[in-house]
Design a protein around this motif. Structure first.
Motif, PDB file in Angstrom:
ATOM      1  N   ALA A  55      44.248 -21.834  85.780  1.00 12.31           N
ATOM      2  CA  ALA A  55      43.181 -22.377  84.934  1.00 12.31           C
ATOM      3  C   ALA A  55      43.039 -23.883  85.121  1.00 12.31           C
ATOM      4  O   ALA A  55      41.920 -24.407  85.199  1.00 12.31           O
TER       5      ALA A  55
ATOM      6  N   SER B  64      41.465 -24.681  88.480  1.00 14.29           N
ATOM      7  CA  SER B  64      40.027 -24.415  88.423  1.00 14.29           C
ATOM      8  C   SER B  64      39.293 -25.541  87.704  1.00 14.29           C
ATOM      9  O   SER B  64      38.199 -25.951  88.120  1.00 14.29           O
ATOM     10  N   GLN B  65      39.886 -26.061  86.631  1.00 11.87           N
ATOM     11  CA  GLN B  65      39.257 -27.165  85.910  1.00 11.87           C
ATOM     12  C   GLN B  65      39.152 -28.421  86.767  1.00 11.87           C
ATOM     13  O   GLN B  65      38.184 -29.181  86.667  1.00 11.87           O
TER      14      GLN B  65
ATOM     15  N   THR C 173      36.389 -20.733  89.960  1.00 13.12           N
ATOM     16  CA  THR C 173      36.516 -20.271  88.578  1.00 13.12           C
ATOM     17  C   THR C 173      36.380 -18.757  88.520  1.00 13.12           C
ATOM     18  O   THR C 173      35.781 -18.130  89.390  1.00 13.12           O
TER      19      THR C 173
END
Length: 327
Positions: free
Chosen positions: A86, A89-90, A96
């Motif tokens: 996560a 991906s950020q 994502t």
């Protein structure tokens, strides 16, 4: 059986039974037993399994406890990889997904790997096909790569990150002094042959063939956490000017990849001291405890014969002898 008659309860406690007897007493010549009022035995299942007589028993909860630990470790591993995915991906280092579930992560990584193979692998190179993540890690430590290539390399570091002992004292650790340590030393020697700055992924890419059918494969060896730390630092140094990441971002990624939960404290199992109110018992390794043990042993000594009269009182001579032994 009168209410004022003296009696005594005798118990015989065993591992799987308890015997009891109520014995009447008489006070004619002291307190002596004179009759058995009632007796019996209660048999119950032992709380352990195995041969109790030979001391080879174990708790019935052992199997349940041993099964619980792998479940916890598996959950913690999946949770750690979920948080890392996560965050990557950020930061734009991985694509994502609709959710953070393992199925979505797996599908996303398979799609990304198929795209990366077209760039980094030649058609028909089955050996390189098996070592894609190691090739990406090796290149990330040497040359600038795209964000998704670096993210895939960092995620691979978190999947297998090497052995790290949680023991405070490693002198008697069988794992450190046995098979694990020797395997890690052999691997480190092979890495040193490639160069002082070589990483573990570079060694696997250059020296190990995962498809030749031999026993010398990537999975059949122990690795240390220190090898992965050094590789992460090299990737960070190489990609720092290439990616739009701050120092705080790199430190956060390092924590997510290499975080290891410390051992739980067992301080609550230490009993209370009988001499110092509100204090825990002293640790046996401390010098003050060793001094206490010596004094206790010396004070428990007894003289087998009396000393001659010209040596003073016997009690004083014993005290002097004990003091001499202690010093």
């Amino acid at each position: 059986m009168g209410r004022q008659s003296p009696w005594r309860l005798g118990l015989d406690l065993g591992t799987s039974s308890i015997g009891w007897a109520a014995i009447g007493l008489t006070r004619t010549r002291g307190v002596q037993p004179n009759s058995i009022w009632a007796a019996g035995v209660r048999i119950f299942e032992a709380g352990v399994e195995g041969d109790i007589e030979q001391g080879k028993d174990s708790s019935r909860a052992t199997k349940r406890r041993e099964a619980r630990q792998p479940r916890r470790q598996n959950w913690r591993t999946q949770h750690r990889k979920e948080k890392l995915f996560a965050r990557l991906s950020q930061l734009g280092l991985l694509p994502t997904t609709e959710s953070g579930k393992s199925e979505d992560r797996k599908a996303c990584l398979e799609t990304l790997d198929s795209q990366l193979r077209e760039t980094h692998l030649q058609n028909g190179d089955h050996e390189a096909f098996q070592k894609l993540t190691y090739i990406l890690r090796s290149k990330a430590a040497q040359e600038p790569l795209s964000p998704h290539e670096v993210g895939r390399a960092l995620y691979a570091l978190a999947q297998r990150r090497g052995y790290l002992s949680n023991r405070k004292s490693q002198g008697d650790d069988d794992e450190n002094s046995g098979k694990v340590a020797s395997s890690i030393s052999e691997l480190q020697a092979g890495m040193n042959e490639l160069g002082d700055e070589s990483t573990i992924s570079q060694y696997f890419v250059a020296r190990v063939n995962p498809v030749d059918g031999s026993e010398d494969r990537i999975r059949h060896r122990y690795t240390s956490r220190d090898m992965f730390w050094r590789e992460f630092d090299q990737i960070r140094q190489t990609q720092q000017g290439n990616l739009d990441l701050t120092e705080a971002d790199w430190e956060e990624l390092r924590e997510l990849i290499f975080f290891q939960r410390p051992l739980k404290s067992q301080k609550q199992l230490i009993g209370r001291c009988d001499l110092e109110q509100g204090e825990r018992r002293c640790e046996e390794c401390l010098p003050v405890f060793q001094q206490f043990r010596i004094l206790q042993k010396v004070n428990n000594l007894q003289a087998k014969q009396r000393f001659p009269a010209n040596h003073g009182s016997n009690r004083a001579r014993v005290r002097y002898s004990k003091a001499t032994l202690f010093t």
